[in-house]
Design a protein around this motif. Structure first.
Motif, PDB file in Angstrom:
ATOM      1  N   ARG A 686       0.825  -1.214   0.000  1.00 28.94           N
ATOM      2  CA  ARG A 686       0.000   0.000   0.000  1.00 28.94           C
ATOM      3  C   ARG A 686       0.857   1.262   0.000  1.00 28.94           C
ATOM      4  NH1 ARG A 686      -3.317  -1.380   5.266  1.00 28.94           N
ATOM      5  NH2 ARG A 686      -1.147  -1.870   5.822  1.00 28.94           N
ATOM      6  N   LYS A 687       2.072   1.138   0.512  1.00 30.06           N
ATOM      7  CA  LYS A 687       2.963   2.297   0.592  1.00 30.06           C
ATOM      8  C   LYS A 687       4.047   2.279  -0.483  1.00 30.06           C
ATOM      9  CE  LYS A 687       0.973   3.860   4.329  1.00 30.06           C
ATOM     10  NZ  LYS A 687       0.231   5.158   4.335  1.00 30.06           N
ATOM     11  N   GLY A 688       3.988   1.314  -1.377  1.00 30.39           N
ATOM     12  CA  GLY A 688       4.959   1.289  -2.470  1.00 30.39           C
ATOM     13  C   GLY A 688       6.264   0.611  -2.138  1.00 30.39           C
ATOM     14  N   THR A 689       6.348  -0.043  -0.980  1.00 29.76           N
ATOM     15  CA  THR A 689       7.601  -0.722  -0.635  1.00 29.76           C
ATOM     16  C   THR A 689       7.464  -2.243  -0.719  1.00 29.76           C
ATOM     17  OG1 THR A 689       7.021  -0.771   1.711  1.00 29.76           O
ATOM     18  CG2 THR A 689       8.267   1.153   0.911  1.00 29.76           C
ATOM     19  N   GLY A 690       6.328  -2.725  -1.185  1.00 28.14           N
ATOM     20  CA  GLY A 690       6.121  -4.171  -1.247  1.00 28.14           C
ATOM     21  C   GLY A 690       6.971  -4.838  -2.311  1.00 28.14           C
ATOM     22  N   TRP A 691       7.364  -6.050  -2.070  1.00 35.14           N
ATOM     23  CA  TRP A 691       8.131  -6.821  -3.056  1.00 35.14           C
ATOM     24  C   TRP A 691       7.810  -8.305  -2.921  1.00 35.14           C
ATOM     25  CZ3 TRP A 691      11.504 -10.265  -0.696  1.00 35.14           C
ATOM     26  CH2 TRP A 691      11.870  -9.985   0.634  1.00 35.14           C
ATOM     27  N   ALA A 797      15.132  -6.496  16.106  1.00 37.56           N
ATOM     28  CA  ALA A 797      15.327  -5.045  16.198  1.00 37.56           C
ATOM     29  C   ALA A 797      14.677  -4.391  14.997  1.00 37.56           C
ATOM     30  CB  ALA A 797      16.824  -4.718  16.239  1.00 37.56           C
ATOM     31  N   ARG A 798      14.122  -3.192  15.202  1.00 31.58           N
ATOM     32  CA  ARG A 798      13.505  -2.458  14.096  1.00 31.58           C
ATOM     33  C   ARG A 798      14.602  -1.792  13.280  1.00 31.58           C
ATOM     34  NH1 ARG A 798       8.604  -0.619  12.462  1.00 31.58           N
ATOM     35  NH2 ARG A 798       7.536  -1.384  14.329  1.00 31.58           N
ATOM     36  N   ILE A 799      14.576  -2.082  11.974  1.00 36.56           N
ATOM     37  CA  ILE A 799      15.610  -1.529  11.106  1.00 36.56           C
ATOM     38  C   ILE A 799      14.990  -0.695  10.001  1.00 36.56           C
ATOM     39  CG2 ILE A 799      17.177  -3.479  11.519  1.00 36.56           C
ATOM     40  CD1 ILE A 799      16.384  -4.433   8.647  1.00 36.56           C
ATOM     41  N   ASP A 800      15.814   0.159   9.453  1.00 36.77           N
ATOM     42  CA  ASP A 800      15.452   0.931   8.268  1.00 36.77           C
ATOM     43  C   ASP A 800      15.588   0.004   7.059  1.00 36.77           C
ATOM     44  OD1 ASP A 800      15.018   3.541   6.803  1.00 36.77           O
ATOM     45  OD2 ASP A 800      16.936   2.867   5.951  1.00 36.77           O
ATOM     46  N   LEU A 801      14.534  -0.125   6.233  1.00 33.70           N
ATOM     47  CA  LEU A 801      14.529  -1.093   5.144  1.00 33.70           C
ATOM     48  C   LEU A 801      15.557  -0.779   4.061  1.00 33.70           C
ATOM     49  CD1 LEU A 801      10.699  -1.686   4.689  1.00 33.70           C
ATOM     50  CD2 LEU A 801      12.363  -3.149   5.830  1.00 33.70           C
ATOM     51  N   ALA A 802      15.925   0.469   3.949  1.00 33.92           N
ATOM     52  CA  ALA A 802      16.862   0.846   2.894  1.00 33.92           C
ATOM     53  C   ALA A 802      18.311   0.653   3.308  1.00 33.92           C
ATOM     54  CB  ALA A 802      16.629   2.302   2.481  1.00 33.92           C
ATOM     55  N   THR A 803      18.623   0.906   4.575  1.00 34.41           N
ATOM     56  CA  THR A 803      20.024   0.884   5.004  1.00 34.41           C
ATOM     57  C   THR A 803      20.373  -0.296   5.887  1.00 34.41           C
ATOM     58  OG1 THR A 803      19.579   2.197   6.993  1.00 34.41           O
ATOM     59  CG2 THR A 803      20.030   3.394   4.941  1.00 34.41           C
ATOM     60  N   LYS A 809      11.561   4.841  13.395  1.00 38.13           N
ATOM     61  CA  LYS A 809      10.290   5.026  12.698  1.00 38.13           C
ATOM     62  C   LYS A 809       9.448   3.756  12.796  1.00 38.13           C
ATOM     63  CE  LYS A 809      12.017   8.432   9.394  1.00 38.13           C
ATOM     64  NZ  LYS A 809      12.128   8.781   7.959  1.00 38.13           N
ATOM     65  N   THR A 810       8.153   3.924  12.761  1.00 30.15           N
ATOM     66  CA  THR A 810       7.228   2.786  12.805  1.00 30.15           C
ATOM     67  C   THR A 810       6.341   2.751  11.561  1.00 30.15           C
ATOM     68  OG1 THR A 810       5.621   4.111  14.032  1.00 30.15           O
ATOM     69  CG2 THR A 810       7.181   2.765  15.316  1.00 30.15           C
ATOM     70  N   ASP A 811       6.796   3.399  10.497  1.00 28.93           N
ATOM     71  CA  ASP A 811       6.004   3.428   9.262  1.00 28.93           C
ATOM     72  C   ASP A 811       6.510   2.384   8.285  1.00 28.93           C
ATOM     73  OD1 ASP A 811       8.382   4.433   8.388  1.00 28.93           O
ATOM     74  OD2 ASP A 811       7.640   6.464   7.975  1.00 28.93           O
ATOM     75  N   HIS A 812       6.120   2.546   7.010  1.00 32.02           N
ATOM     76  CA  HIS A 812       6.451   1.574   5.987  1.00 32.02           C
ATOM     77  C   HIS A 812       7.923   1.537   5.612  1.00 32.02           C
ATOM     78  CE1 HIS A 812       5.767   5.385   3.890  1.00 32.02           C
ATOM     79  NE2 HIS A 812       6.616   4.940   2.976  1.00 32.02           N
ATOM     80  N   THR A 813       8.711   2.460   6.116  1.00 31.70           N
ATOM     81  CA  THR A 813      10.140   2.466   5.782  1.00 31.70           C
ATOM     82  C   THR A 813      10.953   1.598   6.726  1.00 31.70           C
ATOM     83  OG1 THR A 813      10.623   4.386   7.175  1.00 31.70           O
ATOM     84  CG2 THR A 813       9.902   4.804   4.899  1.00 31.70           C
TER      85      THR A 813
END
Length: 849
Positions: A686-691, A797-803, A809-813
């Motif tokens: 829904r947020k454009g990060t799906g794969w 642990a919560r990680i940043d999906l890009a790095t 953050k608790t959003d789609h990133t």
């Protein structure tokens, strides 16, 4: 008085002479008389039988069909029929019947022919076990003395039991138990009076009185047996009249095979023949109980067949098998057509048929059984003309574009009758219990009828991307995490060990820069796998693969290894994947649970490796359960559970052989979790990060969250794989051609096909995956999902999906990721990054570009 004395003296002299002759004959044949006490332990020639784990007959080997029975198992009326026919005074005489001997002697003296036998059942036992059937006086003398000795060594019931089990009764049936099955498909207790009489009449003339080959003579013989039973008052007049009026119902019944699994039965047969010799294996009465689960085996066979049919049909129709008559010629009589069709044997659900009539979008065909069937358009429209494995003609619009009158074709029944053909592509499927290595299913090919080559154990084929979980395992052990960024960029520095400028490419040829390891594995990104192996080191990677059970000599010492250039068997692959399902242990695959001899005594028992480590160091001795030896362990599901509770610590059998731990429980968990992403993907659509992962179809078909797997494809789609598991079952599917030079090719979109049809280049997800999906969906049906529990030493642990760095953050990133404690990132992400939306099939991986 003188004449009377002379008569007495003559009779006395004759008596002495007779006694002397008998004594002389006895001592003459004595050196040749065998020891009849061996009959107490006689070993009847009984065929080899192979069974599934749940007791279903898979196969039977041996020239002689014999089902040994105890005396108490034989119906009294069958005993009466045999005795009334063969030896009415059996329970009265001592082995020989003087009345019968006198009768035979009288016929010989008056006719000069040996047409009347005088052999008792005991004599027939003596002849059957120790003598030939030639009609000579010396053989008869031996037979008489042996019969007398047998009567002293055995009781009447034991002698009669030997006779009932030994007699040849035609059609390879030895003994009444086998005859009941061969002629009537019944057990002895189920036989009717006429059927018992028929069997009782067979010993003296098993060919002449055979109810299948000579029904007229057989019914005459049967009725004579019934008349003897009536004469001896063992049946009533009413029973006699009803029995002689009964028609002959005998027909040939093969061994009652309940589960057709020829590849596994051939493996068991080969094992017995190698260990005991073929003659002993085929006649020793061994019963081999395999580890095969009959329900799962049938599901595996069906999934493999459906999948190769689907591949074969989307690549086009190759035409009729032959032309029986030209379309312009007169149609032959149905009887003539049927006679020609019967020359072709059907198999695997395929039936030969002749085309009688072709309509606009239908065709009428005649089968070898004389049935006229209409093939509707639904069963014809798939048949584009085959041009090559990579080319098909346009979709047909009329039946006349596909079939002509007079052609012999193949048909099969799916939901409806449809046109078919014998697949040329090969395939294999094998499943294990990952916790002890028991082989639950094994299908070595589409048809044992067309090829006995067992591709599960014999075919070494390139592994393709099925190798990548093991590459990443080595990287995790060396310090990588599932969040580690690996550069998804073209590789320009060639591996000089290749001898050519080898520069691996992605398929599709797309590069996204630094990408997390989890995504690289789930989307089977080639250059990431190569860079990962460079990080681990070639030799260390090979060492890791060897730990999983692959042969070192099959490992090429160059970077093509990272993309699956080693050639391995499906059995090696499924065993290796078991280590992820069982928490890191290398179990030993096995297919024989136990072997019983002819006396139902277990002579061999499996001693499997269990994927566990009993932690008993801190357990007080007085709290440990009683131990049993490893040879007493069995591996059937119910028994294993019982043993685990009775003689185990923490669910691990103490006295069992324990499988070698090859990776840590934490590493096995992380790789398994990443392999779930192969199926379920990740991100937020829904947020454009799906794969999607390469096996996204499995999510739709199997639709369980406890499954994990990996696709695999090699150069030019010559080999395709899908290997996957849930906590209880691990399965590998391979599809390719036996001729390794042939490519699986590609297919164009079929305008007549379904909306969800497969097209494009063949690949692991599209070619092998559907068989795995169908099998696992049905195999796991009605079983609860088993959500995974992180083992000790795993943190999230919560990680940043890009790095891959920590994120607040608790959003789609961002998302939670698993780590081995101490390897989680410590640096916080500072800049937002955009994750590309990637939707990938596991297409062709060029290993050697």
């Amino acid at each position: 008085m003188k004449w009377f004395k002379r008569i007495i003296i003559a009779l006395f002299s004759l008596t002495l002479l007779g006694v002397g002759a008998i004594a002389a004959a006895y001592f003459y044949v004595l050196p040749d008389l065998p020891d009849v006490t061996t009959l107490k332990t006689v070993k009847l020639q009984t065929p080899l039988r192979i069974y599934s784990a749940d007791g279903k007959l898979i196969s039977q080997f041996g020239e002689k069909r014999r089902i040994p029975v105890e005396y108490e198992q034989v119906p009294q009326q069958l005993i009466n029929a045999v005795l009334d026919t063969e030896d009415a005074r059996f329970f009265e005489h001592k082995g020989i019947d003087p009345i019968g001997i006198v009768r035979a002697a009288f016929i010989l003296a008056t006719t000069g022919k040996k047409s009347q036998g005088a052999s008792t059942i005991t004599q027939q036992v003596a002849r059957g076990f120790f003598l030939s059937r030639e009609k000579t006086y010396i053989r008869k003398i031996k037979e008489i003395f042996l019969a007398l000795k047998i009567e002293k060594a055995l009781n009447k019931e034991e002698i009669l039991t030997l006779y009932l089990n030994r007699s040849f009764l035609g059609n390879r049936a030895y003994g009444v138990g086998a005859a009941a099955q061969v002629y009537y498909g019944k057990e002895l207790a189920q036989l009717t009076l006429p059927e018992m009489a028929m069997i009782a009449g067979l010993p003296q003339a098993p060919s002449a009185a055979n109810p299948i080959r000579n029904p007229v003579r057989a019914i005459n013989r049967r009725n004579w047996v019934l008349s003897r039973m009536l004469e001896k008052n063992n049946i009533t007049e009413q029973e006699y009249l009803a029995a002689i009026a009964a028609p002959i119902t005998a027909e040939y019944h093969g061994a009652e095979v309940e589960l057709y699994a020829p590849y596994i039965s051939e493996m068991a047969r080969d094992y017995l023949a190698e260990k005991y010799g073929e003659e002993e294996a085929y006649t020793g009465g061994y019963n081999v109980y395999t580890t095969i689960d009959s329900r799962l085996q049938q599901l595996a066979q069906q999934a493999l067949r459906n999948n190769v049919y689907a591949y074969d049909e989307r690549h086009g129709y190759r035409g009729p098998t032959k032309v029986l008559w030209q379309p312009a010629a007169a149609i032959p009589a149905n009887e003539s057509i049927i006679e020609q069709l019967k020359q072709t044997q059907g198999f695997q659900g395929l039936e030969p048929a002749a085309v009688l009539k072709v309509g606009e979008q239908s065709a009428q065909v005649l089968t070898a059984e004389g049935q006229i069937i209409t093939l509707e358009w639904q069963g014809l429209k798939w048949a584009r003309k085959f041009i090559s494995n990579s080319r098909q003609s346009r979709a047909p619009k009329a039946a006349s574009e596909i079939l002509n009158v007079g052609e012999q074709i193949w048909i099969r029944h799916a939901e409806t009758w449809q046109l078919s053909q014998i697949p040329e592509v090969a395939s294999a499927i094998v499943s294990l219990d990952p916790h002890n290595g028991a082989i639950k299913t094994l299908v070595g090919g589409y048809s044992f009828h067309t090829s006995q080559y067992n591709r599960v154990t014999q075919a070494k084929r390139q592994l393709g991307s099925n190798i990548k979980p093991f590459i990443y395992t080595a990287a995790l052990e060396k310090g990588y995490t599932l969040a580690t960024l690996i550069n998804n960029a073209p590789i320009n520095n060639a591996d000089i060990r290749q001898g050519t400028a080898w520069r691996p490419k992605n398929s599709p040829d797309r590069y996204t820069g630094p990408t997390r390891l989890r995504v690289g594995l789930a989307q089977s990104i080639n250059v990431m796998s190569v860079r990962t192996m460079r990080y681990v080191g070639l030799e260390e990677t090979i060492d890791t693969l060897v730990r999983f059970g692959f042969d070192r000599e099959d490992m090429p010492k160059n970077e093509s290894l990272a993309l699956g250039s080693p050639s391995v068997t499906p059995l090696q692959v499924v065993t290796a994947f078991s280590a992820f399902a069982n928490g890191g242990y290398r179990v030993e695959p096995y297919y024989i649970d136990h072997i019983d001899n002819a006396y139902e005594q277990t002579i061999e028992q499996s001693n499997p490796t269990f994927a566990c480590t009993p932690e008993i160091d801190d357990t007080p001795n007085d709290t440990l359960p009683a131990l049993i030896t490893a040879t007493e362990l069995t591996t059937s599901a119910e028994t294993t559970n019982e043993l685990s509770q009775a003689v185990s610590v923490n669910g691990c059998p103490i006295e069992a052989r324990h499988a070698e731990r090859i990776i840590s429980e934490q590493t096995a968990f992380l790789i398994t979790d990443a392999l779930k992403s192969v199926i379920w993907g990740g991100g937020d659509w829904r947020k454009g990060t799906g794969w999607n992962g390469t096996a996204w179809r499995a999510a739709r078909v199997v639709n369980r969250r406890d499954i994990a797997g990996k696709t695999g494809t090699t150069n030019e789609s010559r080999d395709t794989w899908f290997s996957g598991f849930n906590p209880k079952l691990v399965t590998t599917v391979w599809v390719g051609f036996d001729d390794h030079s042939k490519e699986l090719g590609r297919t164009a979109w079929n305008a007549n096909g379904e909306k969800d049809q497969i097209s494009g280049a063949e690949a692991g997800a599209k070619t092998a995956g559907p068989a795995w999906n169908e099998f696992m969906k049905n195999a796991l049906a009605n079983t609860p999902e088993e959500p995974s529990q992180p083992p000790k030493g795993i943190v999230s642990a919560r990680i940043d999906l890009a790095t891959g760095k920590l994120s607040r953050k608790t959003d789609h990133t961002s998302a939670f990721e698993y780590f081995v404690s101490g390897t989680e990132p410590t640096e916080m992400a500072t800049e937002p990054q955009q994750q590309d939306d990637i939707f990938i099939d596991d297409a062709v991986e060029e290993l050697f570009q």
